[in-house]
Design an enzyme around this catalytic site. Structure first.
Site, mmCIF file in Angstrom:
data_model
loop_
_atom_site.group_PDB
_atom_site.id
_atom_site.type_symbol
_atom_site.label_atom_id
_atom_site.label_comp_id
_atom_site.label_asym_id
_atom_site.label_seq_id
_atom_site.Cartn_x
_atom_site.Cartn_y
_atom_site.Cartn_z
ATOM 1 N N GLU A 121 0.861 -1.177 0.000
ATOM 2 C CA GLU A 121 0.000 0.000 0.000
ATOM 3 C C GLU A 121 0.906 1.238 0.000
ATOM 4 O O GLU A 121 1.747 1.390 0.886
ATOM 5 C CB GLU A 121 -0.850 -0.055 1.283
ATOM 6 C CG GLU A 121 -2.008 0.862 1.331
ATOM 7 C CD GLU A 121 -2.701 0.788 2.693
ATOM 8 O OE1 GLU A 121 -3.134 1.824 3.168
ATOM 9 O OE2 GLU A 121 -2.773 -0.312 3.293
ATOM 10 N N ASP A 176 -5.176 9.717 9.735
ATOM 11 C CA ASP A 176 -3.860 9.276 10.181
ATOM 12 C C ASP A 176 -3.412 9.914 11.475
ATOM 13 O O ASP A 176 -3.694 11.086 11.750
ATOM 14 C CB ASP A 176 -2.828 9.570 9.083
ATOM 15 C CG ASP A 176 -3.059 8.690 7.867
ATOM 16 O OD1 ASP A 176 -3.139 7.466 8.052
ATOM 17 O OD2 ASP A 176 -3.164 9.224 6.756
#
Length: 264
Positions: A50, A61
């Site tokens: 990824e 995040d």
């Protein structure tokens, strides 16, 4: 040609293995190292990789990946440069590649242009963590047109929305392990077994568990409930903590191989 993601899951499930999916931010510490790290992680046992596309406001995040994104942007990482890096990777590797990208980046670049170029350079799937299901129709059509999988992402809070989210999903379901953002955790407070059973009620796609898995011990514990394990922050931390190229590659290969070993 069959999508590489399907082929990888099919092969490993037949072999009784779980799929190891490491995440790195494209362009951190620089774009040439991204190419080297992808190849090194494949050598260490990664099954699917990824690649994050850096974004200035990565809401999903935690601090480690936020800072990784900032460093990549400061180093000049742009979508066009990342596409060229994937082209270089494809000269040497057939490993399935996925972009994790925020919607605004795609919108600004041009949705059709982004997915068409992703297909042309050899990207197999995309994950858009901030794409509401009510607004994904156009992207779904375009991704189908170019053979790039739009990978559905669910969270423990998705509950009754899981059925809708996984509809028309391809490749696998990205199962966020816990509430909150990405990061390194010692354990997961979600009842993962129950959560995975709930997702399985609505889809036959393989399930990959991510967010917070930071060690081989955790991967071993949670592999029982899914077909794949995603590790991001713990790998990005190894990149941050390394002082030169050789050390970076060595440290990243070490954690990838440690986790892959328990998934066999």
């Amino acid at each position: 040609m069959a999508n590489r993601i399907d082929a990888k899951f099919k092969l490993l499930i037949q072999n009784g293995e779980k799929v190891m999916i490491p995440f790195i931010m494209a362009g951190d510490p620089d774009i040439n190292m991204t190419i080297d790290l992808v190849l090194a992680m494949e050598e260490a046992g990664a099954d699917i990789i990824e690649l994050g596309i850096p974004y200035s406001d990565p809401l999903a995040d935690g601090v480690i990946i936020q800072e990784s994104s900032s460093r990549a942007l400061k180093k000049g990482a742009k979508i066009s440069i990342i596409m060229k890096a994937v082209e270089e990777i494809r000269k040497k590797s057939n490993i399935p590649l996925i972009y994790l990208v925020y919607y605004n980046s795609i919108f600004k670049y041009g949705i059709d242009k982004f997915i068409k170029e992703s297909s042309q350079v050899g990207v197999d799937g995309i994950i858009i963590p901030d794409l509401p299901i009510e607004e994904r129709g156009d992207i779904l059509k375009i991704s189908d047109k170019y053979g790039v999988y739009l990978i559905p992402l669910v969270a423990p809070t998705s509950k009754e929305r899981i059925k809708k989210i996984v509809e028309n999903g391809k490749g696998f379901v990205y199962c966020v392990s816990t509430k909150g953002v990405t990061g390194i955790r010692d354990d997961i407070d979600t009842n993962v077994e129950e959560y995975m059973k709930m997702i399985s009620q609505y889809t036959k796609l393989p399930k990959a568990l991510g967010f917070g898995i930071s060690s081989a011990e955790m991967a071993k514990k949670y592999k029982l409930y899914c077909e794949g394990i995603i590790v991001g922050s713990a790998i990005v931390k190894r990149i941050i903590d390394s002082t030169n190229k050789e050390e970076t590659i060595k440290n990243v290969k070490y954690i990838v191989s440690q986790i892959k070993n328990v998934l066999k």
